[in-house]
Design a protein around this motif. Structure first.
Motif, PDB file in Angstrom:
ATOM      1  N   LYS A 166      10.061 -17.763  -4.099  1.00  0.00           N
ATOM      2  CA  LYS A 166      10.436 -18.362  -2.819  1.00  0.00           C
ATOM      3  C   LYS A 166      10.478 -17.341  -1.675  1.00  0.00           C
ATOM      4  N   SER A 167       9.434 -16.530  -1.568  1.00  0.00           N
ATOM      5  CA  SER A 167       9.378 -15.524  -0.505  1.00  0.00           C
ATOM      6  C   SER A 167       8.112 -15.684   0.329  1.00  0.00           C
ATOM      7  N   LEU A 168       7.848 -16.892   0.767  1.00  0.00           N
ATOM      8  CA  LEU A 168       6.618 -17.179   1.506  1.00  0.00           C
ATOM      9  C   LEU A 168       6.507 -16.350   2.790  1.00  0.00           C
ATOM     10  N   LEU A 169       7.613 -16.214   3.556  1.00  0.00           N
ATOM     11  CA  LEU A 169       7.572 -15.420   4.785  1.00  0.00           C
ATOM     12  C   LEU A 169       7.215 -13.964   4.489  1.00  0.00           C
ATOM     13  N   VAL A 170       7.758 -13.435   3.411  1.00  0.00           N
ATOM     14  CA  VAL A 170       7.488 -12.043   3.038  1.00  0.00           C
ATOM     15  C   VAL A 170       6.008 -11.865   2.707  1.00  0.00           C
ATOM     16  N   ILE A 171       5.453 -12.799   1.969  1.00  0.00           N
ATOM     17  CA  ILE A 171       4.041 -12.703   1.579  1.00  0.00           C
ATOM     18  C   ILE A 171       3.130 -12.866   2.792  1.00  0.00           C
ATOM     19  N   THR A 172       3.413 -13.848   3.644  1.00  0.00           N
ATOM     20  CA  THR A 172       2.510 -14.105   4.772  1.00  0.00           C
ATOM     21  C   THR A 172       2.483 -12.955   5.760  1.00  0.00           C
ATOM     22  N   ILE A 173       3.633 -12.469   6.184  1.00  0.00           N
ATOM     23  CA  ILE A 173       3.620 -11.412   7.197  1.00  0.00           C
ATOM     24  C   ILE A 173       3.047 -10.123   6.632  1.00  0.00           C
ATOM     25  N   ASN A 174       3.307  -9.849   5.380  1.00  0.00           N
ATOM     26  CA  ASN A 174       2.789  -8.613   4.821  1.00  0.00           C
ATOM     27  C   ASN A 174       1.307  -8.711   4.484  1.00  0.00           C
ATOM     28  N   GLY A 175       0.843  -9.906   4.163  1.00  0.00           N
ATOM     29  CA  GLY A 175      -0.603 -10.108   4.022  1.00  0.00           C
ATOM     30  C   GLY A 175      -1.312  -9.868   5.346  1.00  0.00           C
ATOM     31  N   ILE A 176      -0.740 -10.419   6.416  1.00  0.00           N
ATOM     32  CA  ILE A 176      -1.288 -10.198   7.756  1.00  0.00           C
ATOM     33  C   ILE A 176      -1.179  -8.717   8.118  1.00  0.00           C
ATOM     34  N   GLY A 177      -0.038  -8.117   7.796  1.00  0.00           N
ATOM     35  CA  GLY A 177       0.161  -6.689   8.072  1.00  0.00           C
ATOM     36  C   GLY A 177      -0.859  -5.817   7.363  1.00  0.00           C
ATOM     37  N   ILE A 178      -1.152  -6.137   6.111  1.00  0.00           N
ATOM     38  CA  ILE A 178      -2.166  -5.390   5.356  1.00  0.00           C
ATOM     39  C   ILE A 178      -3.508  -5.497   6.066  1.00  0.00           C
ATOM     40  N   ALA A 179      -3.870  -6.700   6.503  1.00  0.00           N
ATOM     41  CA  ALA A 179      -5.149  -6.890   7.202  1.00  0.00           C
ATOM     42  C   ALA A 179      -5.195  -6.068   8.492  1.00  0.00           C
ATOM     43  N   PHE A 180      -4.113  -6.097   9.283  1.00  0.00           N
ATOM     44  CA  PHE A 180      -4.057  -5.319  10.524  1.00  0.00           C
ATOM     45  C   PHE A 180      -4.196  -3.821  10.243  1.00  0.00           C
ATOM     46  N   LYS A 181      -3.458  -3.339   9.265  1.00  0.00           N
ATOM     47  CA  LYS A 181      -3.480  -1.896   8.980  1.00  0.00           C
ATOM     48  C   LYS A 181      -4.818  -1.453   8.418  1.00  0.00           C
ATOM     49  N   VAL A 182      -5.430  -2.269   7.578  1.00  0.00           N
ATOM     50  CA  VAL A 182      -6.759  -1.935   7.048  1.00  0.00           C
ATOM     51  C   VAL A 182      -7.764  -1.895   8.200  1.00  0.00           C
ATOM     52  N   PHE A 183      -7.693  -2.872   9.100  1.00  0.00           N
ATOM     53  CA  PHE A 183      -8.585  -2.885  10.264  1.00  0.00           C
ATOM     54  C   PHE A 183      -8.386  -1.628  11.102  1.00  0.00           C
ATOM     55  N   TYR A 184      -7.131  -1.295  11.400  1.00  0.00           N
ATOM     56  CA  TYR A 184      -6.837  -0.100  12.194  1.00  0.00           C
ATOM     57  C   TYR A 184      -7.390   1.144  11.507  1.00  0.00           C
ATOM     58  N   LEU A 185      -7.143   1.265  10.213  1.00  0.00           N
ATOM     59  CA  LEU A 185      -7.603   2.454   9.501  1.00  0.00           C
ATOM     60  C   LEU A 185      -9.128   2.535   9.455  1.00  0.00           C
ATOM     61  N   ILE A 186      -9.811   1.397   9.380  1.00  0.00           N
ATOM     62  CA  ILE A 186     -11.274   1.406   9.440  1.00  0.00           C
ATOM     63  C   ILE A 186     -11.729   1.922  10.803  1.00  0.00           C
ATOM     64  N   VAL A 187     -11.109   1.410  11.867  1.00  0.00           N
ATOM     65  CA  VAL A 187     -11.445   1.888  13.219  1.00  0.00           C
ATOM     66  C   VAL A 187     -11.153   3.381  13.323  1.00  0.00           C
ATOM     67  N   PHE A 188     -10.015   3.799  12.816  1.00  0.00           N
ATOM     68  CA  PHE A 188      -9.637   5.215  12.852  1.00  0.00           C
ATOM     69  C   PHE A 188     -10.671   6.062  12.116  1.00  0.00           C
ATOM     70  N   LEU A 189     -11.069   5.614  10.930  1.00  0.00           N
ATOM     71  CA  LEU A 189     -12.047   6.369  10.137  1.00  0.00           C
ATOM     72  C   LEU A 189     -13.408   6.447  10.828  1.00  0.00           C
ATOM     73  N   ILE A 190     -13.797   5.406  11.522  1.00  0.00           N
ATOM     74  CA  ILE A 190     -15.087   5.397  12.230  1.00  0.00           C
ATOM     75  C   ILE A 190     -15.111   6.470  13.321  1.00  0.00           C
ATOM     76  N   TYR A 191     -14.014   6.613  14.056  1.00  0.00           N
ATOM     77  CA  TYR A 191     -13.982   7.512  15.206  1.00  0.00           C
ATOM     78  C   TYR A 191     -13.348   8.875  14.928  1.00  0.00           C
ATOM     79  N   ALA A 192     -12.854   9.097  13.734  1.00  0.00           N
ATOM     80  CA  ALA A 192     -12.204  10.370  13.398  1.00  0.00           C
ATOM     81  C   ALA A 192     -13.239  11.432  13.039  1.00  0.00           C
ATOM     82  N   ALA A 193     -12.851  12.670  13.239  1.00  0.00           N
ATOM     83  CA  ALA A 193     -13.683  13.790  12.816  1.00  0.00           C
ATOM     84  C   ALA A 193     -13.744  13.806  11.292  1.00  0.00           C
TER      85      ALA A 193
END
Length: 175
Positions: free
Chosen positions: A64-91
């Motif tokens: 019964k932790s639907l809110l925990v799963i949804t926000i953290n699933g979204i959070g994982i997607a945001f952080k993975v996207f950010y890290l991909i962008v970071f990796l593209i432009y990083a030295a």
């Protein structure tokens, strides 16, 4: 009208979920096509935070932790996207360092998930163990912005610590 604790908890959870989206710095990175001196550490630690919370919220750990799963699933997607962008432009050197840290996080999560599922057989005990583990790592995760504080002090500039992102992190921690 008096609200019960469950309703108040859900309201605070939803507010925390909305705030969690924050205002990402990846927009500045894309515009300038450079990571400048932005640190990936807060995003790496936030990814670990989301991964731990996502596992914690699964029915095999805490029903019964639907809110925990949804926000953290979204959070994982945001952080993975950010890290991909970071990796593209990083030295190259920075990119390798980030990839090593991502590999370390992956191994850590595999060990945690495997250990918890194989060694702990009830949701009550899994819930307790993951809660203790999160308290330990959550403290570290909320301390990670201090890496950026060091940069702010050294450069005497708040350019790499946007106020809106800091405020969103603070409000999320409160929620």
């Amino acid at each position: 009208m008096i609200m019960n604790q469950s309703i108040i908890g859900n309201i605070i959870g939803i507010i925390g979920n909305v705030i969690s989206c924050g205002l990402p710095t990846y927009i500045q990175i894309i515009k300038s096509k450079d990571v400048k001196k932005f640190s990936p550490i807060p995003y790496l630690t936030t990814l670990l935070n989301c991964l731990l919370w996502f596992f914690y919220g699964l029915p095999i750990v805490h029903p019964k932790s639907l809110l925990v799963i949804t926000i953290n699933g979204i959070g994982i997607a945001f952080k993975v996207f950010y890290l991909i962008v970071f990796l593209i432009y990083a030295a190259r050197q920075v990119r390798l360092k980030v990839m090593k840290l991502l590999a370390l996080e992956t191994v850590f999560m595999i060990v945690v998930v495997t250990s918890v599922l194989l060694l702990i057989h009830t949701t009550t005990k899994r819930f307790l163990v993951m809660g203790i583990l999160y308290i330990i790592f959550g403290t570290c995760i909320y301390a990670s912005p201090h890496v950026v504080m060091k940069l702010v002090i050294q450069t005497k500039s708040v350019e790499f610590m946007p106020f809106t992102l800091s405020l969103a992190s603070f409000l999320n921690g409160v929620c």
